[in-house]
Scaffold this motif. Structure first.
Motif, PDB file in Angstrom:
ATOM      1  N   ALA A 195       0.829  -1.209   0.000  1.00 43.52           N
ATOM      2  CA  ALA A 195       0.000   0.000   0.000  1.00 43.52           C
ATOM      3  C   ALA A 195       0.863   1.259   0.000  1.00 43.52           C
ATOM      4  O   ALA A 195       1.922   1.313   0.622  1.00 43.52           O
ATOM      5  CB  ALA A 195      -0.915   0.007   1.219  1.00 43.52           C
ATOM      6  N   SER A 196       0.375   2.271  -0.669  1.00 43.26           N
ATOM      7  CA  SER A 196       1.083   3.552  -0.746  1.00 43.26           C
ATOM      8  C   SER A 196       0.934   4.317   0.569  1.00 43.26           C
ATOM      9  O   SER A 196       0.036   4.046   1.385  1.00 43.26           O
ATOM     10  CB  SER A 196       0.517   4.395  -1.884  1.00 43.26           C
ATOM     11  OG  SER A 196      -0.814   4.789  -1.584  1.00 43.26           O
ATOM     12  N   ASP A 197       1.789   5.308   0.752  1.00 41.27           N
ATOM     13  CA  ASP A 197       1.668   6.173   1.918  1.00 41.27           C
ATOM     14  C   ASP A 197       0.347   6.921   1.912  1.00 41.27           C
ATOM     15  O   ASP A 197      -0.246   7.164   2.974  1.00 41.27           O
ATOM     16  CB  ASP A 197       2.823   7.176   1.942  1.00 41.27           C
ATOM     17  CG  ASP A 197       4.149   6.546   2.336  1.00 41.27           C
ATOM     18  OD1 ASP A 197       4.137   5.418   2.886  1.00 41.27           O
ATOM     19  OD2 ASP A 197       5.197   7.174   2.093  1.00 41.27           O
ATOM     20  N   GLU A 198      -0.124   7.289   0.726  1.00 33.33           N
ATOM     21  CA  GLU A 198      -1.395   8.004   0.637  1.00 33.33           C
ATOM     22  C   GLU A 198      -2.556   7.132   1.114  1.00 33.33           C
ATOM     23  O   GLU A 198      -3.447   7.617   1.822  1.00 33.33           O
ATOM     24  CB  GLU A 198      -1.642   8.461  -0.799  1.00 33.33           C
ATOM     25  CG  GLU A 198      -0.729   9.574  -1.268  1.00 33.33           C
ATOM     26  CD  GLU A 198       0.694   9.110  -1.571  1.00 33.33           C
ATOM     27  OE1 GLU A 198       1.599   9.961  -1.650  1.00 33.33           O
ATOM     28  OE2 GLU A 198       0.917   7.880  -1.727  1.00 33.33           O
ATOM     29  N   ALA A 199      -2.529   5.851   0.738  1.00 35.17           N
ATOM     30  CA  ALA A 199      -3.579   4.940   1.189  1.00 35.17           C
ATOM     31  C   ALA A 199      -3.529   4.773   2.704  1.00 35.17           C
ATOM     32  O   ALA A 199      -4.565   4.756   3.379  1.00 35.17           O
ATOM     33  CB  ALA A 199      -3.430   3.593   0.496  1.00 35.17           C
ATOM     34  N   ARG A 200      -2.338   4.655   3.241  1.00 34.38           N
ATOM     35  CA  ARG A 200      -2.191   4.510   4.692  1.00 34.38           C
ATOM     36  C   ARG A 200      -2.715   5.752   5.416  1.00 34.38           C
ATOM     37  O   ARG A 200      -3.390   5.650   6.446  1.00 34.38           O
ATOM     38  CB  ARG A 200      -0.728   4.254   5.051  1.00 34.38           C
ATOM     39  CG  ARG A 200      -0.191   2.942   4.492  1.00 34.38           C
ATOM     40  CD  ARG A 200       1.252   2.674   4.875  1.00 34.38           C
ATOM     41  NE  ARG A 200       1.748   1.529   4.146  1.00 34.38           N
ATOM     42  CZ  ARG A 200       1.488   0.263   4.459  1.00 34.38           C
ATOM     43  NH1 ARG A 200       0.734  -0.007   5.518  1.00 34.38           N
ATOM     44  NH2 ARG A 200       1.953  -0.739   3.730  1.00 34.38           N
ATOM     45  N   ALA A 201      -2.400   6.914   4.863  1.00 34.12           N
ATOM     46  CA  ALA A 201      -2.875   8.150   5.478  1.00 34.12           C
ATOM     47  C   ALA A 201      -4.391   8.226   5.452  1.00 34.12           C
ATOM     48  O   ALA A 201      -5.018   8.663   6.429  1.00 34.12           O
ATOM     49  CB  ALA A 201      -2.275   9.353   4.739  1.00 34.12           C
ATOM     50  N   TRP A 202      -5.011   7.786   4.349  1.00 35.68           N
ATOM     51  CA  TRP A 202      -6.466   7.902   4.225  1.00 35.68           C
ATOM     52  C   TRP A 202      -7.199   6.937   5.140  1.00 35.68           C
ATOM     53  O   TRP A 202      -8.221   7.280   5.752  1.00 35.68           O
ATOM     54  CB  TRP A 202      -6.867   7.688   2.771  1.00 35.68           C
ATOM     55  CG  TRP A 202      -8.256   8.171   2.454  1.00 35.68           C
ATOM     56  CD1 TRP A 202      -9.244   7.459   1.854  1.00 35.68           C
ATOM     57  CD2 TRP A 202      -8.805   9.472   2.712  1.00 35.68           C
ATOM     58  NE1 TRP A 202     -10.365   8.233   1.717  1.00 35.68           N
ATOM     59  CE2 TRP A 202     -10.133   9.473   2.237  1.00 35.68           C
ATOM     60  CE3 TRP A 202      -8.291  10.621   3.294  1.00 35.68           C
ATOM     61  CZ2 TRP A 202     -10.950  10.588   2.333  1.00 35.68           C
ATOM     62  CZ3 TRP A 202      -9.115  11.736   3.398  1.00 35.68           C
ATOM     63  CH2 TRP A 202     -10.428  11.705   2.912  1.00 35.68           C
ATOM     64  N   VAL A 203      -6.683   5.723   5.280  1.00 34.47           N
ATOM     65  CA  VAL A 203      -7.292   4.775   6.205  1.00 34.47           C
ATOM     66  C   VAL A 203      -7.200   5.305   7.632  1.00 34.47           C
ATOM     67  O   VAL A 203      -8.164   5.238   8.410  1.00 34.47           O
ATOM     68  CB  VAL A 203      -6.611   3.394   6.079  1.00 34.47           C
ATOM     69  CG1 VAL A 203      -7.048   2.472   7.216  1.00 34.47           C
ATOM     70  CG2 VAL A 203      -6.958   2.752   4.740  1.00 34.47           C
ATOM     71  N   ARG A 204      -6.039   5.863   7.983  1.00 34.60           N
ATOM     72  CA  ARG A 204      -5.867   6.412   9.330  1.00 34.60           C
ATOM     73  C   ARG A 204      -6.807   7.594   9.555  1.00 34.60           C
ATOM     74  O   ARG A 204      -7.401   7.738  10.637  1.00 34.60           O
ATOM     75  CB  ARG A 204      -4.409   6.838   9.521  1.00 34.60           C
ATOM     76  CG  ARG A 204      -4.101   7.318  10.938  1.00 34.60           C
ATOM     77  CD  ARG A 204      -2.657   7.791  11.057  1.00 34.60           C
ATOM     78  NE  ARG A 204      -1.711   6.728  10.756  1.00 34.60           N
ATOM     79  CZ  ARG A 204      -0.396   6.900  10.722  1.00 34.60           C
ATOM     80  NH1 ARG A 204       0.115   8.113  10.941  1.00 34.60           N
ATOM     81  NH2 ARG A 204       0.403   5.898  10.459  1.00 34.60           N
ATOM     82  N   TRP A 205      -6.935   8.458   8.566  1.00 40.34           N
ATOM     83  CA  TRP A 205      -7.820   9.616   8.680  1.00 40.34           C
ATOM     84  C   TRP A 205      -9.253   9.177   8.961  1.00 40.34           C
ATOM     85  O   TRP A 205      -9.930   9.724   9.842  1.00 40.34           O
ATOM     86  CB  TRP A 205      -7.757  10.417   7.385  1.00 40.34           C
ATOM     87  CG  TRP A 205      -8.497  11.717   7.366  1.00 40.34           C
ATOM     88  CD1 TRP A 205      -7.990  12.951   7.651  1.00 40.34           C
ATOM     89  CD2 TRP A 205      -9.879  11.923   7.021  1.00 40.34           C
ATOM     90  NE1 TRP A 205      -8.960  13.921   7.510  1.00 40.34           N
ATOM     91  CE2 TRP A 205     -10.129  13.322   7.127  1.00 40.34           C
ATOM     92  CE3 TRP A 205     -10.918  11.080   6.640  1.00 40.34           C
ATOM     93  CZ2 TRP A 205     -11.376  13.873   6.855  1.00 40.34           C
ATOM     94  CZ3 TRP A 205     -12.172  11.631   6.378  1.00 40.34           C
ATOM     95  CH2 TRP A 205     -12.389  13.011   6.487  1.00 40.34           C
TER      96      TRP A 205
END
Length: 300
Positions: A195-205
């Motif tokens: 997973a990309s960093d962007e995907a990780r950030a969005w799941v966390r958000w």
């Protein structure tokens, strides 16, 4: 991912999400349901394509905002809607402290009726699959197709001590960590190593914005539900897909639910539990193909 990069990623996604602002609609008994919608298609184009509305139900640690990539990709040709489940966002919680899937399915039916949606393609991710399955089993005439992504089966058929242990473990974690702590410690489990960093950030958000009371009710729902039983009752068009790297609802568990639904399991390479976020192109293709297939004559 640095704090600055995380902030930038969140800002970019929030800017994209702003195109699909949260809306609220009044239901019976002074209850409110919040949702987001993409409806860029002209009425004539939708009618020509026989495009049924696509309704998206999120999982236990998420919300309507998590589907922004599906709004962008699929909203041009059909109406795409995603709710904040009762107890999430601005949606009024269900009344029961320990609810059943039927409690949420009843609210789903009210919401669709309030939006004058008589029939739709219904998609449930994880816990959302439990609600989607209950609604489809009770109202098959309103579901042109039922697509379950990494479905959670629930523990309703398990012994009481198993149900209680699973429920109490998750409630204790919520009480100890709170929404932000859950996001910080649990969000990585939702994705594959690719997973990309962007995907990780969005799941966390998304996970950081759950509401404790609504999350607790959803935990009870998970303990009480038996999705396989509802799938066995539904005789319409159904499909089940899961990420190959899903460790929360792994392919073996989803295979049993696909068997109950009478459909082959579709496994998506290089995707984890929140596959529609990290592998959006693959999942959007699955969604689009299923919507088009569901636009045909009603299943008997």
């Amino acid at each position: 991912m640095s704090a600055t990069a995380l902030t930038d990623a969140n800002a970019t996604l929030e800017a994209r999400l702003a195109r699909f602002p949260a809306r609220q609609i009044a239901l019976a008994q002074r209850r409110t349901l919040s949702y987001r919608e993409a409806n860029g298609a002209e009425d004539a184009a939708r009618d020509a394509d026989n495009a049924l509305p696509l309704v998206l139900l999120h999982g236990i640690g998420s919300g309507a905002a998590s589907w922004v990539q599906q709004f962008e990709a699929l909203g041009a040709r059909r109406r795409v809607l995603a709710w904040d489940a009762p107890g999430y966002g601005e949606s009024t919680p269900v009344a029961a402290a320990s609810p059943a899937a039927s409690d949420y399915a009843s609210v789903l039916g009210e919401w669709l009726a309030a939006l004058h949606i008589e029939r739709c393609v219904l998609v449930g991710h994880s816990l959302g699959a439990i609600i989607a399955g209950a609604f489809a089993a009770s109202h098959p005439e309103r579901v042109a197709g039922l697509l379950l992504l990494s479905p959670a089966g629930g523990y309703g058929a398990a012994p009481a001590q198993v149900r209680e242990a699973r429920r109490d473990q998750r409630l204790a974690m919520l009480n100890e960590l709170g929404p932000q702590g859950l996001a910080d410690t649990r969000s990585a489990n939702m994705l594959s190593e690719q997973a990309s960093d962007e995907a990780r950030a969005w799941v966390r958000w998304n996970m950081s914005r759950v509401i404790p009371h609504g999350y607790a009710q959803a935990t009870h729902l998970l303990a009480n539900a038996d999705l396989a039983a509802d799938l066995a009752r539904f005789k319409g068009r159904a499909n089940v897909a899961v990420g190959a790297d899903d460790t929360i609802t792994p392919p073996a568990a989803c295979e049993r639910l696909a068997l109950a639904a009478g459909t082959p399991l579709q496994v998506v390479p290089r995707a984890g539990h929140a596959g529609y976020i990290e592998a959006d192109a693959a999942y959007n293709a699955i969604l689009d193909t299923f919507c088009r297939a569901s636009a045909g004559p009603r299943s008997q």
